[in-house]
Each structure stands twice: as C-alpha cells, then as structure tokens.
Write a protein that holds these residues in place. Structure first.
Motif, PDB file in Angstrom:
ATOM      1  N   ILE A  39       0.861  -1.180   0.000  1.00 49.49           N
ATOM      2  CA  ILE A  39       0.000   0.000   0.000  1.00 49.49           C
ATOM      3  C   ILE A  39       0.897   1.230   0.000  1.00 49.49           C
ATOM      4  O   ILE A  39       1.798   1.345   0.832  1.00 49.49           O
ATOM      5  CB  ILE A  39      -0.915   0.035   1.246  1.00 49.49           C
ATOM      6  N   LYS A  41       1.787   5.208   0.455  1.00 50.63           N
ATOM      7  CA  LYS A  41       1.486   6.433   1.196  1.00 50.63           C
ATOM      8  C   LYS A  41       0.351   6.279   2.212  1.00 50.63           C
ATOM      9  O   LYS A  41      -0.714   6.839   2.070  1.00 50.63           O
ATOM     10  CB  LYS A  41       1.178   7.576   0.236  1.00 50.63           C
ATOM     11  N   GLN A  42       0.635   5.533   3.255  1.00 50.01           N
ATOM     12  CA  GLN A  42      -0.304   5.358   4.352  1.00 50.01           C
ATOM     13  C   GLN A  42       0.162   6.149   5.571  1.00 50.01           C
ATOM     14  O   GLN A  42       1.359   6.295   5.799  1.00 50.01           O
ATOM     15  CB  GLN A  42      -0.408   3.880   4.744  1.00 50.01           C
ATOM     16  N   THR A  43      -0.786   6.633   6.352  1.00 57.69           N
ATOM     17  CA  THR A  43      -0.459   7.285   7.611  1.00 57.69           C
ATOM     18  C   THR A  43      -0.354   6.199   8.668  1.00 57.69           C
ATOM     19  O   THR A  43      -1.301   5.440   8.869  1.00 57.69           O
ATOM     20  CB  THR A  43      -1.550   8.301   7.987  1.00 57.69           C
ATOM     21  N   ASP A 138       5.143   4.114   2.705  1.00 55.61           N
ATOM     22  CA  ASP A 138       4.626   2.947   1.998  1.00 55.61           C
ATOM     23  C   ASP A 138       4.647   1.780   2.972  1.00 55.61           C
ATOM     24  O   ASP A 138       5.535   1.686   3.827  1.00 55.61           O
ATOM     25  CB  ASP A 138       5.495   2.629   0.782  1.00 55.61           C
TER      26      ASP A 138
END
Length: 148
Positions: A39, A41-43, A138
């Motif tokens: 995935i 660009k996850q926070t 990521d």
C-alpha cells in the motif's frame, strides 16, 4: 559542556522521552513472513514502529542508534541540523508531507500490530527521537508464509 540530552531538551524534547529512548530496545522482524499486499502512502503511528530492517540492530535502544553507538545511520547529523533549523514542531510536521515520505517504507505485521522500518531508517529514527505521532510511508502488509 552541554550534553546531547541537554541540547535536545532545549529543542523541546522532554527528559522523560529521552529516558524512554534509552530504555526501549528495537525488535527484529518475525521470521517466516512474506509480503501479502503493498500500500502506497499510508499514515502510520510511529509508536507502532518497533525496529529497523537493514540499518538497525535489535536488542539495542533507539538512543544507541541515534547516538550512533549501534546500527548504521551516518546521515543523522543532517536531520539534527534540520531539526535545529526548523524547530521541533515544524520538523515534526514534515513527517505528514508526502514529499518528505518519498522512499520511506515499512513492513506491517498484523499478527503483532507492529511495523519495521525498511527504507528511511534515518528519518524513522529521528521520528522516534522527536516523538512524532504519525508519518506517511509505503507499507507492505506481511503474512505467514505458506509452507506448502
């Protein structure tokens, strides 16, 4: 002479957090896992990052990595200078900017609800040192390898 700890306190990092950095040891990635899904660009919560892949050494503290007694993090001085230039709050805000998250990646182990830093070990270490709450990275979600 001013110690590193005193300089960090002057920048706004509490002594209690520095003590925590000295006590908490990095963990290694569990054995027997492989990527299930990637995935972009996850926070993610920095509190759940418990180790560093290639540049970190499990069993040693975040402080030992920051002070370069352990691990392989030679570019930390650049990030310390950036912290001094920007100030603590502005420095911490950079972790939520996508351009700063470039090439920052982690492995996520849902069975343990933990992350291991893969790329961006210097930035992850500084996020720990400055007590950043969240960062953008990521993420590779890891699952137990199928042995069949």
């Amino acid at each position: 002479m001013t110690t590193v700890e005193q300089k960090l306190e002057l920048l706004g990092i509490p002594a209690t957090h520095i003590k925590w950095l000295k006590e908490i040891k990095l963990k290694s990635a569990p054995i027997g896992y492989s990527p299930k899904k990637d995935i972009e660009k996850q926070t993610i919560p920095v509190s759940k990052i418990v180790g560093l892949d290639l540049r970190g050494e499990s069993g040693y503290s975040w402080w030992e990595h920051f002070s370069q007694e352990r691990g392989e993090l030679p570019r930390l001085a650049f990030l310390v200078r950036r912290l001094v230039t920007l100030g603590l709050e502005d420095f911490k805000e950079t972790y939520m900017k996508e351009e700063y998250a470039k090439d920052l990646s982690t492995l996520y182990f849902p069975d343990f609800d933990m992350y291991i830093g893969v790329n961006g070990s210097h930035r992850i270490t500084m996020a720990k040192v400055t007590n950043v709450e969240y960062l953008i990275a990521d993420v590779s979600i890891m699952e137990v390898k199928d042995i069949n």
